[in-house]
Design a protein around this motif. Structure first.
Motif, PDB file in Angstrom:
ATOM      1  N   THR A   1       5.149  19.930  51.886  1.00 14.23           N
ATOM      2  CA  THR A   1       3.721  19.764  51.587  1.00 14.23           C
ATOM      3  C   THR A   1       3.354  18.293  51.759  1.00 14.23           C
ATOM      4  O   THR A   1       4.075  17.406  51.279  1.00 14.23           O
ATOM      5  N   TYR A   2       2.243  18.043  52.426  1.00 15.87           N
ATOM      6  CA  TYR A   2       1.797  16.661  52.646  1.00 15.87           C
ATOM      7  C   TYR A   2       1.014  16.169  51.432  1.00 15.87           C
ATOM      8  O   TYR A   2       0.114  16.844  50.942  1.00 15.87           O
ATOM      9  N   HIS A   3       1.397  14.990  50.910  1.00 19.01           N
ATOM     10  CA  HIS A   3       0.687  14.343  49.803  1.00 19.01           C
ATOM     11  C   HIS A   3       0.075  13.050  50.340  1.00 19.01           C
ATOM     12  O   HIS A   3       0.800  12.182  50.844  1.00 19.01           O
ATOM     13  N   ARG A   4      -1.228  12.941  50.210  1.00 19.91           N
ATOM     14  CA  ARG A   4      -1.942  11.783  50.780  1.00 19.91           C
ATOM     15  C   ARG A   4      -1.489  10.474  50.146  1.00 19.91           C
ATOM     16  O   ARG A   4      -1.338   9.465  50.821  1.00 19.91           O
ATOM     17  N   ALA A   5      -1.277  10.504  48.823  1.00 19.72           N
ATOM     18  CA  ALA A   5      -0.848   9.278  48.131  1.00 19.72           C
ATOM     19  C   ALA A   5       0.527   8.868  48.662  1.00 19.72           C
ATOM     20  O   ALA A   5       1.503   9.602  48.524  1.00 19.72           O
TER      21      ALA A   5
ATOM     22  N   GLU B   1       1.393   8.721  51.687  1.00 21.38           N
ATOM     23  CA  GLU B   1       1.678   9.374  52.970  1.00 21.38           C
ATOM     24  C   GLU B   1       3.065  10.018  52.951  1.00 21.38           C
ATOM     25  O   GLU B   1       3.908   9.753  53.803  1.00 21.38           O
ATOM     26  N   ARG B   2       3.306  10.885  51.958  1.00 17.18           N
ATOM     27  CA  ARG B   2       4.639  11.475  51.792  1.00 17.18           C
ATOM     28  C   ARG B   2       4.633  12.979  52.047  1.00 17.18           C
ATOM     29  O   ARG B   2       3.645  13.663  51.783  1.00 17.18           O
ATOM     30  N   MET B   3       5.769  13.489  52.538  1.00 22.17           N
ATOM     31  CA  MET B   3       6.005  14.928  52.660  1.00 22.17           C
ATOM     32  C   MET B   3       6.968  15.298  51.534  1.00 22.17           C
ATOM     33  O   MET B   3       8.009  14.662  51.381  1.00 22.17           O
ATOM     34  N   LYS B   4       6.605  16.331  50.749  1.00 20.71           N
ATOM     35  CA  LYS B   4       7.444  16.679  49.582  1.00 20.71           C
ATOM     36  C   LYS B   4       7.790  18.166  49.582  1.00 20.71           C
ATOM     37  O   LYS B   4       6.980  19.002  49.957  1.00 20.71           O
ATOM     38  N   CYS B   5       9.015  18.474  49.088  1.00 19.74           N
ATOM     39  CA  CYS B   5       9.406  19.867  48.860  1.00 19.74           C
ATOM     40  C   CYS B   5       9.159  20.162  47.385  1.00 19.74           C
ATOM     41  O   CYS B   5       9.682  19.454  46.515  1.00 19.74           O
ATOM     42  N   HIS B   6       8.365  21.199  47.093  1.00 18.92           N
ATOM     43  CA  HIS B   6       8.038  21.524  45.700  1.00 18.92           C
ATOM     44  C   HIS B   6       9.124  22.365  45.034  1.00 18.92           C
ATOM     45  O   HIS B   6       8.966  22.793  43.904  1.00 18.92           O
TER      46      HIS B   6
ATOM     47  N   GLY C   1      -3.886  24.340  55.739  1.00 20.01           N
ATOM     48  CA  GLY C   1      -3.918  24.731  54.324  1.00 20.01           C
ATOM     49  C   GLY C   1      -4.621  23.655  53.516  1.00 20.01           C
ATOM     50  O   GLY C   1      -4.940  22.576  54.020  1.00 20.01           O
ATOM     51  N   THR C   2      -4.876  23.964  52.275  1.00 19.74           N
ATOM     52  CA  THR C   2      -5.647  23.047  51.437  1.00 19.74           C
ATOM     53  C   THR C   2      -4.949  22.837  50.113  1.00 19.74           C
ATOM     54  O   THR C   2      -4.552  23.800  49.467  1.00 19.74           O
ATOM     55  N   GLY C   3      -4.799  21.586  49.709  1.00 19.40           N
ATOM     56  CA  GLY C   3      -4.247  21.274  48.390  1.00 19.40           C
ATOM     57  C   GLY C   3      -5.307  20.565  47.561  1.00 19.40           C
ATOM     58  O   GLY C   3      -6.393  20.234  48.052  1.00 19.40           O
TER      59      GLY C   3
ATOM     60  N   LEU D   1       5.704  10.662  56.241  1.00 14.61           N
ATOM     61  CA  LEU D   1       5.105  11.460  57.306  1.00 14.61           C
ATOM     62  C   LEU D   1       5.382  10.791  58.653  1.00 14.61           C
ATOM     63  O   LEU D   1       5.078   9.617  58.841  1.00 14.61           O
ATOM     64  N   ALA D   2       5.968  11.556  59.582  1.00 17.15           N
ATOM     65  CA  ALA D   2       6.280  11.006  60.918  1.00 17.15           C
ATOM     66  C   ALA D   2       4.991  10.913  61.749  1.00 17.15           C
ATOM     67  O   ALA D   2       4.193  11.848  61.739  1.00 17.15           O
ATOM     68  N   PRO D   3       4.763   9.796  62.471  1.00 19.27           N
ATOM     69  CA  PRO D   3       3.543   9.672  63.282  1.00 19.27           C
ATOM     70  C   PRO D   3       3.573  10.592  64.508  1.00 19.27           C
ATOM     71  O   PRO D   3       2.544  10.942  65.055  1.00 19.27           O
ATOM     72  N   ARG D   4       4.797  10.968  64.950  1.00 19.95           N
ATOM     73  CA  ARG D   4       4.940  11.868  66.098  1.00 19.95           C
ATOM     74  C   ARG D   4       5.744  13.104  65.696  1.00 19.95           C
ATOM     75  O   ARG D   4       6.515  13.061  64.739  1.00 19.95           O
ATOM     76  N   CYS D   5       5.607  14.161  66.473  1.00 22.46           N
ATOM     77  CA  CYS D   5       6.346  15.395  66.208  1.00 22.46           C
ATOM     78  C   CYS D   5       7.839  15.148  66.406  1.00 22.46           C
ATOM     79  O   CYS D   5       8.249  14.666  67.473  1.00 22.46           O
ATOM     80  N   PRO D   6       8.693  15.457  65.399  1.00 23.08           N
ATOM     81  CA  PRO D   6      10.146  15.234  65.540  1.00 23.08           C
ATOM     82  C   PRO D   6      10.758  16.092  66.639  1.00 23.08           C
ATOM     83  O   PRO D   6      11.841  15.804  67.121  1.00 23.08           O
ATOM     84  N   SER D   7      10.054  17.157  67.049  1.00 28.72           N
ATOM     85  CA  SER D   7      10.615  18.070  68.046  1.00 28.72           C
ATOM     86  C   SER D   7      10.245  17.675  69.481  1.00 28.72           C
ATOM     87  O   SER D   7      11.112  17.538  70.346  1.00 28.72           O
TER      88      SER D   7
END
Length: 801
Positions: free
Chosen positions: A523-527, A529-534, A558-560, A542-548
């Motif tokens: 899940t992306y958290h704006r504060a 700029e972090r990606m977190k597993c809940h 989606g919306t948080g 958050l990576a600026p480019r697609c890792p793939s």
């Protein structure tokens, strides 16, 4: 010779029984069942619970108890018996059951040290280890590890030069405060005053006037003196300093205005009369207090508690963790004052320990708390109340996997007292028992305010999309929010997702950024700029480019709650918004602070997750908006419709609780689903009938009992193979009445780097179940200890994921 049977702190099947130790002469007659002791166990020193004291043992050579931790038993006879009940019904280890009943501060912490076996062997110490033992015979293991010397230390242990010693320590101590008191008679003190310097004279006069000891902090604050005059008086022998134990009080900076019980409605009177009669008669009955939101269930609880306290009895009130709001605490504190202890996760380890000690020392008669408060060490219980009894948080998801309702009923039977289960949306199991007469049904059909229930409007978001509205707010909700702002009223917006967006996907190749340890998207958290597993807590930037594929076309889907807050600020720039979710209420006291600000009308809109769905009562909230009613509806869980109905009804109940009428707007993509339609009509009974028919057709609770068995391993084939063996064993050893389903991969197939496979047993009555499940545990317990398959058994699952 006196012998103590001790359950030692090693949670494994091999050690899940009492071990006998002889009681040294000095502790004969002192050690009692329910006390904690330190005992030798192999090469280790461990904490354990004494469960019995007897005159002899069949074991020839017994080791002695080394240390007694408690002066009086921390678990009384009833709680020891309750531990045995938990081990039998939840298939947990006895040590896990007993530890679950105590605050975290009392769980043992083990400290390993290395000790020189003999001073003469000092010369044989490896050279690199010698500096650690310079001038001492013991070195903490932490220092050995920090210096990277564990191989050398291990060699010295094998040669008998060093030995490993385990020390038991408690996590939290008692809090003490320095107090000053007169060390001489007051007459003599008065005579000495004339010969003292001004500052010393002030201190001595203060203590004389006080007539009793005063804290050093109070002395210095009132008189504005330094520590020097006090030290001088101590040196002269006029004053003595003592450490006085004090409680950590989480509410010391709060004042609670005493409140009087209001007049009850006719329905409240009728419900109270039945509960109070059961308290007075000292008989065990289980009541279901089924009342619409705002019908005054809490007031019935409080007046029933009052009756129990008048009878010289004690009471326990359980509320879901998310309902343990400052408002709820305030209601009980203002009515019952210092008779109340409060236990919940917002307190520090030390504060919980002190609240527990107040109960244990019989200094309070009432406990208000979350799930674990059901173990409060009362000895004269007069009633147990479980508010919002349908809440799934009453089920513990790790060992011991108990349900607070079952524990409450078990304890109440022993104390011959009533249990009151309260809810506007009772669980189907509870309502079915009330319908069959197992529980006694008490109803509160109307709100205390005489205001009707709020009007509910369901908005079909598919229609909004077709008409070109791509916003997360329907036009109706936005119009109503503007109207509330103009009128100076407040609104509550509910979304059961925290974070900024539910997942991040590359538009170029379709790659979704997932957790490396779990089968779930991050899940992306704006504060920050972090990606977190809940689920496991993993975080990454958050990576600026697609890792793939390296594309820059990364988009948020989606919306948080964070995203909603940002959008609200854009659409309604004048609106003041408070966001409440796990991210904003993480620090101590944040929950209380945010709600206090909303109560003081410092904000117009309260936006939050599940934590705002219950227990909130604000007079100016006239609008509740549910942004996505379908979030839970499509989960692979047979209770999904029930949880959706309950949540929508509870959230709707926050609107129009006082003079002003309330309105609720539910946004959904499935407006014709019966759980949403019936929640909009506030029709619990129609929902109950509809859902019960489905449960019966598919063989789910309350028509059947369930047991869920999960096999987990770092390699998927190993987990699948174990689950297949377990299913085959159960089919062979259970009766034909029981249905064994699976194995299948779990809905979340990998968690914490372990692949998970499940099988489920459905049964009505199954005499062979406990024996078969214990055999499964015995088979896999040893494997798990050596990195093998880990098997968990949940005998009444609430989490199907």
């Amino acid at each position: 010779m006196k012998v103590a049977s001790v359950i030692v702190d090693v949670p494994s099947r091999q050690t899940d029984r009492p071990f006998d130790y002889w009681i040294p002469e000095r502790w004969q007659g002192v050690i009692q069942p329910g006390m904690r002791v330190t005992v030798p166990f192999g090469a280790r020193r461990l904490q354990g619970f004494v469960v019995d004291v007897k005159d002899h043992s069949d074991i020839k050579q017994l080791k002695p108890i080394e240390h007694v931790i408690d002066v009086v038993p921390v678990l009384n006879e009833e709680l020891l018996d309750l531990g045995r009940y938990l081990t039998e019904t939840t298939l947990c280890f006895a040590i896990s059951a007993y530890q679950a009943m105590l605050p975290a501060a009392m769980r043992a912490k083990y400290e390993k040290t290395l000790r020189l076996t003999d001073e003469e062997k000092r010369g044989r110490l490896p050279d690199e280890v010698k500096p650690l033992f310079a001038g001492r015979t013991e070195a903490p293991w932490k220092e050995v590890e920090a210096a990277g010397l564990w191989r050398a230390a291990q060699k010295a242990v094998q040669q008998g030069v060093l030995e490993a010693v385990y020390k038991v320590k408690e996590k939290a101590g008692k809090k003490t405060v320095k107090h000053a008191a007169l060390a001489i008679p007051s007459e003599q003190a008065k005579q000495e005053l004339g010969s003292l310097p001004a500052r010393q004279k002030e201190v001595l006069s203060f203590l004389l006037e006080k007539g009793k000891a005063a804290s050093v902090a109070e002395l210095q604050a009132v008189l504005g003196v330094s520590s020097a005059p006090l030290k001088a008086l101590v040196d002269k022998g006029f004053v003595v300093l003592n450490d006085v134990e004090v409680y950590r009080d989480p509410y010391e900076h709060r004042t609670f205005q005493p409140s009087e019980p209001p007049a009850l409605t006719q329905a409240q009177e009728a419900a109270l009369a039945k509960i109070a009669a059961s308290v007075r008669a000292g008989e065990h009955r289980t009541f279901l207090l089924y009342g619409v939101t705002g019908s005054g269930k809490t007031e019935v609880y409080m007046q029933a508690i009052d009756e129990a306290l008048r009878q010289g009895k004690e009471a326990i009130v359980l509320v879901p963790e998310i309902s343990l709001t400052p408002q709820m605490v305030e209601r009980f504190k203002s009515r019952f004052g210092s008779k109340v202890a409060v236990l919940h996760s917002g307190l520090s380890v030390g504060e919980k320990y002190d609240e527990w000690r107040k109960i244990h020392r019989k200094e309070v008669q009432l406990v208000v708390g979350a799930r674990s408060a059901v173990f409060a060490p009362f000895e004269n219980l007069g009633m147990i109340i479980i508010d919002e009894e349908h809440e799934t948080s009453y089920k513990q998801e790790e060992m011991p996997r108990y349900h607070a309702r079952d524990v409450a009923i078990y304890r109440a039977r022993r104390h011959s007292c009533p249990v009151v289960l309260g809810s506007a949306t009772p669980s189907l199991e509870t309502f079915a028992r009330a319908a069959k007469g197992v529980y006694e049904l008490l109803e509160l059909p109307e709100r205390v305010s005489r205001q009707g229930l709020p009007s509910v409007h369901v908005v079909d978001m598919r229609e909004e999309l077709r008409s070109g509205n791509r916003s997360m707010f329907s036009r109706r909700l936005l119009d109503e929010l503007r109207r509330r702002l103009e009128r100076g009223e407040q609104a509550v917006l509910f979304l059961n997702r925290r974070g900024y967006s539910t997942f991040v996907m590359c538009r170029g190749c379709g790659y979704v950024i997932r957790c490396p340890h779990c089968d779930i998207s991050l899940t992306y958290h704006r504060a920050g700029e972090r990606m977190k597993c809940h689920y496991c807590g993993h975080e990454e930037p958050l990576a600026p480019r697609c890792p793939s594929c390296g594309s820059e076309h990364i988009r948020f889907f989606g919306t948080g709650t964070q995203k909603v807050e940002e959008e609200l600020t854009r659409l309604l720039p004048k609106a003041r918004v408070i966001r409440m979710d796990v991210d904003t209420t993480g620090r101590k006291g944040a929950h209380e602070e945010l709600l206090s600000r909303f109560a003081a009308k410092e904000a117009d809109i309260l936006l939050g997750t599940q934590m705002i769905a219950k227990g909130l009562d604000f007079p100016d909230v006239t609008l509740v908006g549910v942004l996505a009613a379908d979030t839970m509806l499509h989960l692979p869980d047979f209770r999904a419709a029930e949880k959706t109905f309950q949540l929508l009804t509870q959230v709707s109940g926050r609107a129009g609780r006082h003079e002003l009428p309330g309105e609720v707007i539910i946004q959904t993509y499935t407006p014709d689903h019966y759980s949403i339609e019936l929640a909009a009509r506030h029709d619990y009974r129609a929902f109950y009938q509809r859902e019960m028919a489905l449960r019966k057709a598919h063989g789910y609770p309350p028509y059947y009992y369930l047991t869920l068995i999960t096999a987990a391993h770092e390699e998927a084939p190993a987990a699948a193979k174990a689950a297949e063996k377990i299913a085959a064993y159960l089919r062979k050893h259970l009766s034909h009445e029981a249905v064994v389903l699976g194995p299948v991969a779990s809905p979340i197939a990998r968690l914490h780097d372990r692949y998970r496979y499940q099988c489920m047993i459905k049964y009505k009555r199954e005499p062979n179940l406990t024996a078969a499940l214990k055999a499964v545990i015995d088979r896999y317990q040893a494997d798990a200890a050596h990195g093998g398959v880990m098997v968990t058994i949940d005998t009444n699952p609430y989490m199907m994921m």
